[in-house]
Enzyme design. Structure first.
Site, PDB file in Angstrom:
ATOM      1  N   ASN A   1      -0.486   1.409   6.177  1.00 47.69           N
ATOM      2  CA  ASN A   1       0.281   0.484   5.343  1.00 47.69           C
ATOM      3  C   ASN A   1       0.942  -0.501   6.290  1.00 47.69           C
ATOM      4  OD1 ASN A   1       1.929  -0.813   3.483  1.00 47.69           O
ATOM      5  ND2 ASN A   1       3.501   0.780   3.564  1.00 47.69           N
ATOM      6  N   GLY A   2       0.725  -1.807   6.085  1.00 45.80           N
ATOM      7  CA  GLY A   2       1.326  -2.810   6.952  1.00 45.80           C
ATOM      8  C   GLY A   2       0.304  -3.879   7.286  1.00 45.80           C
TER       9      GLY A   2
ATOM     10  N   GLU B   1      14.978 -15.653 -14.400  1.00 48.85           N
ATOM     11  CA  GLU B   1      14.501 -14.278 -14.461  1.00 48.85           C
ATOM     12  C   GLU B   1      13.639 -14.062 -15.713  1.00 48.85           C
ATOM     13  OE1 GLU B   1      14.106 -11.927 -12.567  1.00 48.85           O
ATOM     14  OE2 GLU B   1      13.928 -10.153 -13.809  1.00 48.85           O
TER      15      GLU B   1
ATOM     16  N   GLU C   1       5.014 -12.764 -14.893  1.00 52.08           N
ATOM     17  CA  GLU C   1       4.511 -11.559 -14.227  1.00 52.08           C
ATOM     18  C   GLU C   1       3.636 -10.720 -15.137  1.00 52.08           C
ATOM     19  OE1 GLU C   1       7.632  -9.785 -11.028  1.00 52.08           O
ATOM     20  OE2 GLU C   1       8.393  -9.901 -13.053  1.00 52.08           O
TER      21      GLU C   1
ATOM     22  N   HIS D   1      15.272 -35.009 -16.821  1.00 47.26           N
ATOM     23  CA  HIS D   1      14.738 -35.573 -15.578  1.00 47.26           C
ATOM     24  C   HIS D   1      13.292 -35.174 -15.346  1.00 47.26           C
ATOM     25  CE1 HIS D   1      18.632 -37.140 -14.662  1.00 47.26           C
ATOM     26  NE2 HIS D   1      19.183 -35.934 -14.727  1.00 47.26           N
TER      27      HIS D   1
ATOM     28  N   LYS E   1       4.778  -3.569  -6.430  1.00 48.53           N
ATOM     29  CA  LYS E   1       6.187  -3.257  -6.673  1.00 48.53           C
ATOM     30  C   LYS E   1       7.025  -3.532  -5.437  1.00 48.53           C
ATOM     31  CE  LYS E   1       9.588  -1.494  -8.960  1.00 48.53           C
ATOM     32  NZ  LYS E   1      10.130  -2.486  -9.911  1.00 48.53           N
TER      33      LYS E   1
ATOM     34  N   ARG F   1       2.939   0.904  -5.820  1.00 43.53           N
ATOM     35  CA  ARG F   1       3.006   0.167  -4.551  1.00 43.53           C
ATOM     36  C   ARG F   1       1.787  -0.718  -4.327  1.00 43.53           C
ATOM     37  NH1 ARG F   1       6.703   2.198  -0.855  1.00 43.53           N
ATOM     38  NH2 ARG F   1       5.523   1.288   0.844  1.00 43.53           N
TER      39      ARG F   1
ATOM     40  N   CYS G   1       0.840  -1.203   0.000  1.00 46.95           N
ATOM     41  CA  CYS G   1       0.000   0.000   0.000  1.00 46.95           C
ATOM     42  C   CYS G   1       0.878   1.258   0.000  1.00 46.95           C
ATOM     43  CB  CYS G   1      -0.861   0.026   1.250  1.00 46.95           C
ATOM     44  SG  CYS G   1      -1.829  -1.469   1.443  1.00 46.95           S
TER      45      CYS G   1
ATOM     46  N   LYS H   1       9.732 -12.898 -15.639  1.00 47.24           N
ATOM     47  CA  LYS H   1       9.223 -11.721 -16.373  1.00 47.24           C
ATOM     48  C   LYS H   1       8.001 -12.111 -17.197  1.00 47.24           C
ATOM     49  CE  LYS H   1      10.608  -9.070 -14.781  1.00 47.24           C
ATOM     50  NZ  LYS H   1      11.615  -9.090 -13.746  1.00 47.24           N
TER      51      LYS H   1
ATOM     52  N   TRP I   1      -3.160  -2.466  -1.738  1.00 44.22           N
ATOM     53  CA  TRP I   1      -2.878  -3.774  -2.325  1.00 44.22           C
ATOM     54  C   TRP I   1      -3.368  -4.770  -1.277  1.00 44.22           C
ATOM     55  CZ3 TRP I   1       0.653  -7.879  -1.187  1.00 44.22           C
ATOM     56  CH2 TRP I   1       0.841  -8.788  -2.233  1.00 44.22           C
TER      57      TRP I   1
END
Ligand code: G6P
Length: 614
Positions: free
Chosen positions: A100-101, A485, A492, A508, A609, A27, A2, A489, A75
């Site tokens: 926020n938290g 990575e 996401e 395997h 983010k 955020r 948030c 990407k 969020w």
């Protein structure tokens, strides 16, 4: 996570709050809200689901205005994204809070408050805060005291902005475990989760410390530490420029940030490489004794930053340092055996990731010798809590999917590895390999530029993903984490299920998945593992797999349309810097696939983010 913003001024502050929310939307962005004390001294509020733009329309329609107010972009953690769950929360028309938290003991507090007759209108953990403050205001009208009493009863993490009908000239803020800054204008004061929210209104600011509480007024702000003693916090001047947070000619921040990498890497290198060595004093005056004392390395991070740690392991090991890598959320709950001569390195774009911060605190308890962070935000908690900080200088990264932060982290890590190497391999600190490495670093910006030139080809290749739901990414050695990575990407931002494998592991299990519906992306630089990787490529080809291979021209790999193999040549690079260069085509690929899929590139669903809660 948030984002919080607040203001007190002698003018209508709603435009500042909306602008701040927009700048902090990265955020969190499932809902947003704003509350002000209006001219009738009532708390007036608007909230909406979706983006800040919807809230902005509501605020305009209702002509909301006031000289003091708080706002929030959310969020969701506790409670789905909905108007009722959006902040600010209000208790009995008298107090309003943005949070926020996470409040861990919210159920207990909720039970107590229900028994006292408080009515709940949301499913959030945050609503208990506003009722508790309202409850404590019954004893006295002092908002700061009521907030102090309230936070003493909270367990968890919080940054709070509080306004109250009976304290029309005071905004109260406090933080523990979540970031908060105060920005000082001329006769107006602002608060925010980070300075990027305030760059259009102030430059001068201070960062609140853990447990600080402040009464913010137009002229005078008073800060108390966690023991209630009045304290001064250092006034800083922000170097952020509002251009950094503007799109310019680009459609998306991610696109802009991919293309900015030539510049951002130049800035990471600036002032840190000498004629034939890394200027380690540029890492800080304490760098030398800390590096001299280092025998082993422990790297801890989350998400993309974790992938940077995985790449760096290859460098540190090759330069003679036993190295261990772990995700922060796992490390913080293990009981590792610690060699006290181990340098504990955290990597984080934001410097506010809750798991990474908790891992650092845990490492201090466990007895690691020193801590070093690689970070992009100078004011962040991680930087302030680490013995040594190497700033990546990437500039603000707004796109949720990390790009320039990752490559600049790699550059910082490679510089650190070279600095450490001189203690193991080079005797007096200078030898031919060191010279070569330093020279390679210098060539990085130009090579990044070359890699970006492949965009048109990659855009074409991206079409192969139009109707695909799964993909495999393969790499070996330091390029296995680069494949990880690349897969992250793609997941996401295009919502395609993508998995990365060390190419040798293909046989395997994942080989069973290979058919014409499973694109296989291969990272094939010209290194010591290339011949092995070519065998893995044959294993896929033999099973009718469709491959997109990013390869060195010397690899001999060629596009073969009949066999479903597309090869994109990446200009030759030294194997140490190859992971940094091969990241670029993978970023471009995921970006163009996302464009084709029509997703919200900068704000992918369900992600934030900066994850400032556990
Ligand atoms: C979130 C972001 C990722 C980032 C991760 C770690 O998940 O969406 O892009 O890699 O957090 O963030 P940090 O700021 O610690 O690098």
């Amino acid at each position: 996570m948030c984002g919080i913003v607040g203001a007190i001024a002698n003018r209508d502050i709603t435009p500042v709050l909306i602008d701040g929310l927009k700048r902090m939307e990265y955020r969190g962005y499932d809902s947003a809200g704003l509350a002000v004390l209006n001219s009738e001294r009532q708390i007036a509020r608007e909230r909406s689901t979706g983006r800040v733009a919807s809230l902005e329309s509501l605020v305009k329609e209702s002509n909301l205005s006031g000289n003091i107010g708080i706002a929030h972009t959310r969020w969701a953690t506790h409670g789905k994204p909905s108007v009722d769950n959006a902040h600010p929360h209000i208790s009995k028309g008298s107090v309003s809070v943005v949070h926020n938290g996470i409040i861990e003991n919210h159920e207990e507090l909720r039970r107590q408050q229900l028994a006292k007759g408080y009515k709940f209108t949301s499913e959030t953990d945050s609503e208990v805060i506003v009722h508790q403050i309202e409850f404590h205001l019954k004893d006295s009208d002092n908002l700061c005291e009521a907030v102090q009493k309230t936070v003493a009863e909270l367990e968890g993490a919080y940054a709070l902005g509080v306004i109250c009908r009976n304290n029309p000239n005071t905004l109260v803020v406090t933080r523990r475990g979540a970031p908060l800054v105060i920005g000082f204008g001329k006769d107006e004061t602002f608060i925010a989760s980070d300075m990027s929210a305030l760059i259009s209104v102030v430059r001068e600011y201070c960062v609140l410390e853990e447990g600080d509480i402040a009464t913010v007024r137009t002229g005078k702000t008073t800060i108390y530490n966690e023991h209630g003693t009045e304290v001064e916090r250092e006034r800083l001047t922000s170097s952020l420029s509002s251009d950094d947070a503007e799109l310019g000619d680009y459609r998306y921040f991610m696109e802009k940030e991919i293309h900015e990498q030539t510049r951002s890497i130049t800035e990471t290198l600036e002032g840190r490489i000498g004629k034939d060595s890394i200027l380690e004093l540029a890492f800080g005056p304490e760098a030398r004794p800390i590096l001299n004392d280092t025998q082993e390395i422990k790297l801890v991070a989350c998400g993309t930053s974790y992938h940077a740690a995985c790449v760096a392991r290859y460098w540190f090991e090759e330069f003679g340092f036993k190295t261990d890598v772990e995700v922060a959320s796992e490390f913080r709950y293990r009981t590792p055996v610690v060699n006290p001569k181990t340098l504990f390195i955290t990597i984080s774009q934001s410097g506010e990731t809750a798991d990474t911060l908790a891992a650092l605190q845990y490492a201090k308890k466990l007895g690691f010798a020193h801590s070093l962070c690689i970070c992009n935000v100078p004011e962040s908690s991680l930087v302030r809590q680490s013995d040594l900080a190497i700033m990546t200088h990437a500039g603000p990264e707004i796109g949720v999917a990390s790009t320039k932060a990752f490559t600049t982290q790699l550059v910082a890590l490679l510089m650190l590895a070279i600095a450490l190497r001189s203690r193991r391999c080079a005797g007096d600190g200078c030898d031919q390999q060191q010279l070569d490495l330093v020279n390679e670093l210098r060539t990085l910006p130009a090579k990044i530029d070359d890699a970006l030139q492949n965009e048109a080809l990659i855009e074409q290749v991206a079409k192969q993903f139009e109707d695909k739901n799964h993909a495999l990414f393969l790499g070996r050695g330091a390029h296995y984490p680069i494949a990880m990575e690349g897969a992250l990407k793609l997941k996401e931002i295009s919502y395609i299920h993508a998995e990365a494998y060390a190419a040798g592991e293909l046989k395997h299990g994942p080989l069973a998945l290979v058919d014409e519906n499973m694109p296989v992306v291969v990272v094939a630089p010209n290194d010591t593992l290339l011949e092995k990787l070519k065998s893995n490529i044959e294993e896929v080809r033999a099973r009718g797999g469709r491959m997109i291979v990013f390869a060195d021209p010397a690899s001999g790999l060629k596009t073969d349309e009949d066999e479903g193999m597309t090869v994109i040549n990446i200009a030759p690079v030294n194997s140490y810097i190859a992971p940094i260069i091969y990241t670029i085509p993978l970023q471009l690929l995921s970006f163009h696939v996302a464009l084709i899929k029509g997703t919200d590139v900068d704000k992918p669903r369900n992600l934030a983010k900066s994850v400032t809660v556990e």
